[in-house]
Design a protein around this motif. Sequence first.
Motif, PDB file in Angstrom:
ATOM      1  N   ALA A 107       3.930  12.228  -0.333  1.00 45.56           N
ATOM      2  CA  ALA A 107       4.732  11.217  -1.043  1.00 45.56           C
ATOM      3  C   ALA A 107       6.070  11.002  -0.352  1.00 45.56           C
ATOM      4  O   ALA A 107       6.524   9.849  -0.191  1.00 45.56           O
ATOM      5  N   ALA A 108       6.710  12.090   0.097  1.00 46.33           N
ATOM      6  CA  ALA A 108       8.015  11.969   0.759  1.00 46.33           C
ATOM      7  C   ALA A 108       7.891  11.241   2.090  1.00 46.33           C
ATOM      8  O   ALA A 108       8.708  10.360   2.415  1.00 46.33           O
ATOM      9  N   MET A 109       6.875  11.587   2.885  1.00 42.78           N
ATOM     10  CA  MET A 109       6.670  10.916   4.170  1.00 42.78           C
ATOM     11  C   MET A 109       6.474   9.417   3.984  1.00 42.78           C
ATOM     12  O   MET A 109       7.061   8.602   4.708  1.00 42.78           O
ATOM     13  N   THR A 110       5.646   9.070   3.013  1.00 42.23           N
ATOM     14  CA  THR A 110       5.345   7.655   2.793  1.00 42.23           C
ATOM     15  C   THR A 110       6.573   6.904   2.289  1.00 42.23           C
ATOM     16  O   THR A 110       6.838   5.767   2.701  1.00 42.23           O
ATOM     17  N   GLY A 125      -0.394  28.607  -2.998  1.00 45.96           N
ATOM     18  CA  GLY A 125      -1.390  28.684  -4.061  1.00 45.96           C
ATOM     19  C   GLY A 125      -1.423  27.455  -4.933  1.00 45.96           C
ATOM     20  O   GLY A 125      -2.014  27.453  -6.019  1.00 45.96           O
ATOM     21  N   SER A 126      -0.820  26.372  -4.468  1.00 49.20           N
ATOM     22  CA  SER A 126      -0.735  25.140  -5.261  1.00 49.20           C
ATOM     23  C   SER A 126      -0.915  23.932  -4.349  1.00 49.20           C
ATOM     24  O   SER A 126      -0.571  23.973  -3.171  1.00 49.20           O
ATOM     25  N   PHE A 127      -1.469  22.865  -4.928  1.00 48.95           N
ATOM     26  CA  PHE A 127      -1.623  21.617  -4.184  1.00 48.95           C
ATOM     27  C   PHE A 127      -0.365  20.752  -4.267  1.00 48.95           C
ATOM     28  O   PHE A 127      -0.229  19.787  -3.507  1.00 48.95           O
ATOM     29  N   ALA A 128       0.556  21.074  -5.182  1.00 44.36           N
ATOM     30  CA  ALA A 128       1.737  20.229  -5.408  1.00 44.36           C
ATOM     31  C   ALA A 128       2.583  20.043  -4.149  1.00 44.36           C
ATOM     32  O   ALA A 128       3.036  18.914  -3.869  1.00 44.36           O
ATOM     33  N   PRO A 129       2.841  21.105  -3.339  1.00 45.61           N
ATOM     34  CA  PRO A 129       3.628  20.879  -2.114  1.00 45.61           C
ATOM     35  C   PRO A 129       2.970  19.899  -1.153  1.00 45.61           C
ATOM     36  O   PRO A 129       3.656  19.125  -0.484  1.00 45.61           O
ATOM     37  N   ALA A 130       1.643  19.929  -1.064  1.00 45.82           N
ATOM     38  CA  ALA A 130       0.938  18.997  -0.174  1.00 45.82           C
ATOM     39  C   ALA A 130       1.110  17.560  -0.653  1.00 45.82           C
ATOM     40  O   ALA A 130       1.436  16.655   0.135  1.00 45.82           O
ATOM     41  N   TRP A 131       0.888  17.335  -1.940  1.00 40.82           N
ATOM     42  CA  TRP A 131       1.059  15.968  -2.475  1.00 40.82           C
ATOM     43  C   TRP A 131       2.520  15.524  -2.355  1.00 40.82           C
ATOM     44  O   TRP A 131       2.805  14.364  -2.037  1.00 40.82           O
ATOM     45  N   LEU A 178       2.796  11.083  -6.408  1.00 40.11           N
ATOM     46  CA  LEU A 178       3.724  11.679  -7.374  1.00 40.11           C
ATOM     47  C   LEU A 178       3.044  11.917  -8.717  1.00 40.11           C
ATOM     48  O   LEU A 178       3.315  12.920  -9.395  1.00 40.11           O
ATOM     49  N   ALA A 179       2.132  11.037  -9.102  1.00 35.06           N
ATOM     50  CA  ALA A 179       1.417  11.205 -10.369  1.00 35.06           C
ATOM     51  C   ALA A 179       0.536  12.452 -10.351  1.00 35.06           C
ATOM     52  O   ALA A 179       0.348  13.111 -11.385  1.00 35.06           O
ATOM     53  N   LEU A 180      -0.021  12.801  -9.180  1.00 35.36           N
ATOM     54  CA  LEU A 180      -0.852  13.998  -9.083  1.00 35.36           C
ATOM     55  C   LEU A 180      -0.054  15.275  -9.365  1.00 35.36           C
ATOM     56  O   LEU A 180      -0.616  16.290  -9.798  1.00 35.36           O
ATOM     57  N   ILE A 181       1.252  15.240  -9.111  1.00 35.31           N
ATOM     58  CA  ILE A 181       2.095  16.416  -9.309  1.00 35.31           C
ATOM     59  C   ILE A 181       2.440  16.604 -10.773  1.00 35.31           C
ATOM     60  O   ILE A 181       2.735  17.717 -11.218  1.00 35.31           O
ATOM     61  N   THR A 182       2.386  15.541 -11.549  1.00 33.72           N
ATOM     62  CA  THR A 182       2.726  15.603 -12.973  1.00 33.72           C
ATOM     63  C   THR A 182       1.548  16.181 -13.768  1.00 33.72           C
ATOM     64  O   THR A 182       0.444  16.344 -13.238  1.00 33.72           O
ATOM     65  N   PRO A 183       1.753  16.489 -15.057  1.00 35.60           N
ATOM     66  CA  PRO A 183       0.630  16.970 -15.890  1.00 35.60           C
ATOM     67  C   PRO A 183      -0.557  16.015 -15.913  1.00 35.60           C
ATOM     68  O   PRO A 183      -1.690  16.435 -16.163  1.00 35.60           O
ATOM     69  N   LEU A 184      -0.317  14.733 -15.625  1.00 35.63           N
ATOM     70  CA  LEU A 184      -1.416  13.776 -15.574  1.00 35.63           C
ATOM     71  C   LEU A 184      -2.467  14.198 -14.553  1.00 35.63           C
ATOM     72  O   LEU A 184      -3.667  13.996 -14.761  1.00 35.63           O
ATOM     73  N   GLY A 185      -2.018  14.804 -13.452  1.00 38.98           N
ATOM     74  CA  GLY A 185      -2.949  15.219 -12.413  1.00 38.98           C
ATOM     75  C   GLY A 185      -3.822  16.383 -12.779  1.00 38.98           C
ATOM     76  O   GLY A 185      -4.765  16.707 -12.049  1.00 38.98           O
ATOM     77  N   CYS A 241       0.829  -1.209   0.000  1.00 37.02           N
ATOM     78  CA  CYS A 241       0.000   0.000   0.000  1.00 37.02           C
ATOM     79  C   CYS A 241       0.866   1.262   0.000  1.00 37.02           C
ATOM     80  O   CYS A 241       0.541   2.258  -0.670  1.00 37.02           O
ATOM     81  N   MET A 242       1.974   1.233   0.735  1.00 37.82           N
ATOM     82  CA  MET A 242       2.856   2.396   0.785  1.00 37.82           C
ATOM     83  C   MET A 242       3.489   2.672  -0.574  1.00 37.82           C
ATOM     84  O   MET A 242       3.632   3.827  -0.996  1.00 37.82           O
TER      85      MET A 242
END
Length: 423
Positions: free
Chosen positions: A395-398, A385-391, A311-318, A302-303
């Motif tokens: 990802a880094a913690m996990t 102003g961005s969600f990328a730092p949160a995602w 990580l995929a959410l941070i890419t253009p795919l997200g 799961c991790m």
Amino acid sequence: MSGGESTHRTWRYRWVILGVATFAQAASGFFVQGIGAMGIHLQRDLSLSTAQLGLLLSAAQLVPLVGLLVAGELLDRYNERWVVGVGACVVAVSLGVGSVVQGYASLLLVLLIVGAGYSTVQPGGSKSVASWFDASQRGLAMGIRQAGLPLGGVLAAAVLPVLAAALGWRVTLTAGALVALLGAVAFMCFYRRPPAQSHPWDSASHYSEPRASLASWFGARLRMLREPSMVKIILSGMSLVSVHSGVGVLTVLYLHEVTAVEAGPAALVLVATQGAGAVGRICLAAWSDRSGSGRYVCVLACMVAVTVGMLALITPLGHSPAAACLLFIWLGFFGIGWYGPWVAHVAESAPPGRTGFALGLAMAVSQIAVVLAPPVLGLLKDLTGSFAPAWGLLAAMTAIALAVTARGERQHRRAPSRPRATA
């Protein structure tokens, strides 16, 4: 009726226990699980920032930092029927009071009391199920029971935004109170302890322990934190529960702001995400029952999946609406589903007679992440102003927890077993 028929009928009752424990958890967590889905309405009506919205979730999770420890000890001493039932009643009463309070600060206070009541429901239901099911079915049973939380989230995400839009957010607290009360009544009416306490964690031998000072009592129990198995449990739990919290509070906002999905469809994606989490808790726990590598390998898988998804959410795919929706469902399955095999692993790792406290301890320490994650992630979004730092943070913690605990798991498997002493 023969003894065999009586025993069969008695142990068939374990499915009733599983049902009421699952319903009690879903009902008690119903309102809190819907806060993220109502995010757009709450931000508009109460003029909240994303960080303030996250604090609402944190308020409901703050008291369990201590409450889970207290609840765990109560569960090792008293009947689960009353410990869980009274806690669920506290949730219902506090939400009922919350429906008439004024302002953001009052709502925060109400949610603090909700968290105090919920402290008994989470470990209490887990201990109830663990005592009725043997190892061959315990993972599946725990997975079904732990699916109660995302199932409550599914219903909350589907119903509460509609109520908030039509009748106002206060009505949603009344609905949450009624649902929690139903869960309390169901558990107190139908729960009973197993007829024979045959499992090692059901042993009541510790009840005869001599009285000790509060410091020695607390110290003896907190020594569990130094056990390698508990360290592994806590690291994985804190990282993955942060993901669960982040998905719960940010999914609707992300889809609405980044991919231009309207509020209603975005809430439905959260419904699907919570539903995927419920399915994941059952499927992954059932897999852990049959895995020759042990339950924790399922948590490691799961991790890995969660890190990839974040990580995929941070890419253009997200930024693609369709792809983002699928990624959130992926994160729901693994980022919520991990809890089934994880909690079964906790129950089986506990010392004899200490299952309640071990569950409470693991959940309480993980609760630190539950409290901190929503406002921290919301603040990151507000500041950048961005969600990328949160995602990226999730990802880094996990990934770090994965690297540390996977290494410890390999060392544990390579270590030779100690020969038993003979008389």
